[in-house]
Design an enzyme around this catalytic site. Structure first.
Site, PDB file in Angstrom:
ATOM      1  N   ARG A  85     -61.103 -47.823  51.900  1.00  0.00           N
ATOM      2  CA  ARG A  85     -61.682 -48.023  53.228  1.00  0.00           C
ATOM      3  C   ARG A  85     -62.184 -46.715  53.831  1.00  0.00           C
ATOM      4  O   ARG A  85     -62.486 -46.648  55.018  1.00  0.00           O
ATOM      5  CB  ARG A  85     -60.672 -48.672  54.168  1.00  0.00           C
ATOM      6  CG  ARG A  85     -60.133 -50.006  53.658  1.00  0.00           C
ATOM      7  CD  ARG A  85     -59.418 -50.760  54.759  1.00  0.00           C
ATOM      8  NE  ARG A  85     -58.638 -51.883  54.238  1.00  0.00           N
ATOM      9  CZ  ARG A  85     -57.980 -52.753  54.990  1.00  0.00           C
ATOM     10  NH1 ARG A  85     -58.018 -52.633  56.318  1.00  0.00           N
ATOM     11  NH2 ARG A  85     -57.283 -53.726  54.463  1.00  0.00           N
ATOM     12  N   GLY A  86     -62.213 -45.661  53.026  1.00  0.00           N
ATOM     13  CA  GLY A  86     -62.728 -44.383  53.505  1.00  0.00           C
ATOM     14  C   GLY A  86     -61.781 -43.611  54.399  1.00  0.00           C
ATOM     15  O   GLY A  86     -62.207 -42.681  55.096  1.00  0.00           O
ATOM     16  N   TYR A  93     -60.313 -35.042  44.368  1.00  0.00           N
ATOM     17  CA  TYR A  93     -60.663 -33.994  45.329  1.00  0.00           C
ATOM     18  C   TYR A  93     -61.984 -33.279  45.069  1.00  0.00           C
ATOM     19  O   TYR A  93     -62.486 -32.576  45.943  1.00  0.00           O
ATOM     20  CB  TYR A  93     -59.505 -32.997  45.435  1.00  0.00           C
ATOM     21  CG  TYR A  93     -58.294 -33.645  46.057  1.00  0.00           C
ATOM     22  CD1 TYR A  93     -58.238 -33.883  47.423  1.00  0.00           C
ATOM     23  CD2 TYR A  93     -57.233 -34.082  45.273  1.00  0.00           C
ATOM     24  CE1 TYR A  93     -57.157 -34.511  48.001  1.00  0.00           C
ATOM     25  CE2 TYR A  93     -56.134 -34.718  45.845  1.00  0.00           C
ATOM     26  CZ  TYR A  93     -56.102 -34.931  47.208  1.00  0.00           C
ATOM     27  OH  TYR A  93     -55.025 -35.571  47.774  1.00  0.00           O
ATOM     28  N   VAL A 115     -50.785 -35.969  51.741  1.00  0.00           N
ATOM     29  CA  VAL A 115     -51.953 -36.867  51.742  1.00  0.00           C
ATOM     30  C   VAL A 115     -51.558 -38.195  51.094  1.00  0.00           C
ATOM     31  O   VAL A 115     -51.203 -38.236  49.914  1.00  0.00           O
ATOM     32  CB  VAL A 115     -53.128 -36.239  50.988  1.00  0.00           C
ATOM     33  CG1 VAL A 115     -54.300 -37.210  50.929  1.00  0.00           C
ATOM     34  CG2 VAL A 115     -53.540 -34.931  51.644  1.00  0.00           C
ATOM     35  N   PHE A 161     -46.832 -27.088  47.234  1.00  0.00           N
ATOM     36  CA  PHE A 161     -46.678 -27.327  48.672  1.00  0.00           C
ATOM     37  C   PHE A 161     -47.272 -28.676  49.028  1.00  0.00           C
ATOM     38  O   PHE A 161     -47.955 -29.307  48.205  1.00  0.00           O
ATOM     39  CB  PHE A 161     -47.334 -26.215  49.495  1.00  0.00           C
ATOM     40  CG  PHE A 161     -48.768 -25.929  49.142  1.00  0.00           C
ATOM     41  CD1 PHE A 161     -49.802 -26.593  49.775  1.00  0.00           C
ATOM     42  CD2 PHE A 161     -49.090 -24.979  48.164  1.00  0.00           C
ATOM     43  CE1 PHE A 161     -51.138 -26.330  49.456  1.00  0.00           C
ATOM     44  CE2 PHE A 161     -50.409 -24.706  47.843  1.00  0.00           C
ATOM     45  CZ  PHE A 161     -51.433 -25.394  48.489  1.00  0.00           C
TER      46      PHE A 161
END
Length: 416
Positions: free
Chosen positions: A96-97, A128, A87, A416
């Site tokens: 900016r989403g 998160y 990510v 991971f």
């Protein structure tokens, strides 16, 4: 002001994989252009639909990847998981989403596939929770001062009839997967390891320029059963003609405490090693108490580790075990609408059922908090004291705490 151009968020094609990997490397502050070796190795893992990219024109400016995984629930049942990794959002395109759009696409697909949970290792804590993830396992690293430990290096061999041997990488790839499978069937919070993991962690597949061949040790019981294994490295530090080397454990897994004890004692007996860094262990790991002087093991790092996002409350609560009989109504809130609802959990040592209900709730909690209590490591009473669980019926928090807490802390040995 000039308007921002439209940014397309979508699954990448295989032809776009090189650009996607360049964006991953950029986001993680690695050398941007992947080597031919890394590119060829990582391309073998490409799965259509599981790699998302955000594109500003032809340039990939944000990345997201998921893959199939299994996560062990309390009691040993594995549940299908959507494991999230890779990510990134390029620094020029933050706020900016883009992550929100990629996360929404992936979680919706995971829910449609029938995954019970989503998992990730969070590099940055604040990100998160807004997507329904909560810290469900924690890790602790100890540094052992070997001379202080009280162990006699002349008596390093196991005293239970077992033995320690050194292995090469090929033997690890042969023996390790079965050992890990036996461990994860009993360890809540453990995740599956595919063939790729064993190849990367033994050097058969090289995905970076920093690979250093480690040492591998195996513990075999008196009847020859492989019950423990460790990978470790050592530095080369001499001062005033005296060795002050540190052994760093990459990973250590075992199916019995005797095997763990034997491996830790072996690591603390290696000539020239004066410190042993344990790597990522569970917070209630036995390591300190394997030493005659437990204070020789000093905590040098402690942090959240595996984050879990419940996607299917019914299957998640039915998958785990309970050691008492109880009936509990949970009101689960979820801003994304993937897991919200009111659920009746009826549990006993023989099994559990969970169904949507219109009965009055006993407790109200967000899906973020549900992750920790589902995997058995978080206290409902503690969350209630923090105001993160609301007690709708007097005494319900204490009942839920007794029902949902597990006998040991969940632990995920993997990144991971």
């Amino acid at each position: 002001m000039t308007s921002r151009p439209h940014i397309d968020v979508r699954p990448i094609t295989e032809a776009e994989f090189t650009d996607w990997l360049r964006a991953v490397n950029t986001g993680f502050l690695r050398e941007p252009t992947p080597s031919k070796t890394e590119l060829e190795a990582r391309r073998t893992q490409f799965a259509p639909g599981r790699y998302l990219g955000a594109f500003d024109g032809d340039r990939c400016v944000a990345t997201f990847r998921s893959f199939a995984q299994e996560l062990t629930a309390v009691g040993g049942t594995p549940v299908p998981a959507d494991a999230i990794t890779g990510v990134t959002v390029t620094a020029t395109h933050r706020r900016r989403g883009l992550l929100t759009r990629m996360m929404a696409q992936d979680l919706a697909a995971a829910k449609e596939r029938g995954d019970v949970v989503a998992t990730l290792i969070a590099a940055e804590y604040p990100i998160y929770g807004r997507y329904g993830f909560g810290p469900a396992t924690w890790m602790t690293e100890w540094t052992v001062d070997v001379p202080r430990s009280g162990l006699d290096p002349r008596r390093a061999a196991p005293d239970d009839g077992g033995r320690i041997d050194l292995l090469d990488a090929e033997d690890v790839r042969k023996l390790g997967p079965d050992l890990h499978e036996r461990l994860r069937r009993t360890q809540p919070g453990a995740v599956s390891r595919g063939e790729w993991w064993w190849h990367v962690n033994t050097g058969a597949v090289r995905i970076g320029s920093s690979w250093k061949e480690p040492f591998y040790a195996v513990y075999r019981s008196a009847d020859g059963e492989v019950e423990g294994m460790a990978s470790y490295e050592a530095d080369d530090n001499w001062q005033d003609k005296q060795p002050h080397n540190t052994a760093v454990v990459n990973w250590l897994i075992a199916t019995r405490p005797a095997a763990e004890r034997a491996l830790w004692h072996y690591l603390c007996s290696i000539d020239w090693v004066t410190k042993v860094k344990s790597g990522w262990r569970g917070p209630d790991d036995l390591l300190p108490d394997f030493l005659p002087d437990p204070r020789a093991a000093r905590v040098t790092e402690q942090a959240d580790w595996l984050w879990v996002r419940i996607l299917d409350v019914v299957r998640a609560l039915e998958a785990r075990t309970y050691d008492r009989e109880a009936s509990l109504v949970l009101e689960v809130t979820d801003a994304a609408g993937l897991a919200d609802g009111r659920y009746l959990l009826e549990a006993s040592a023989q099994g559990a059922s969970c169904t949507p209900t219109t009965r009055s709730a006993d407790l109200t909690l967000d899906v973020v908090e549900l992750a920790g209590v589902w995997l058995g490591g978080e206290s409902v009473l503690r969350l209630a004291a923090l105001g993160r669980v609301r007690e709708e019926r007097a005494g319900a928090a204490r009942e839920a705490d007794a029902l949902l807490r597990a006998s040991g802390r969940p632990w995920c040995p993997d990144m991971f």
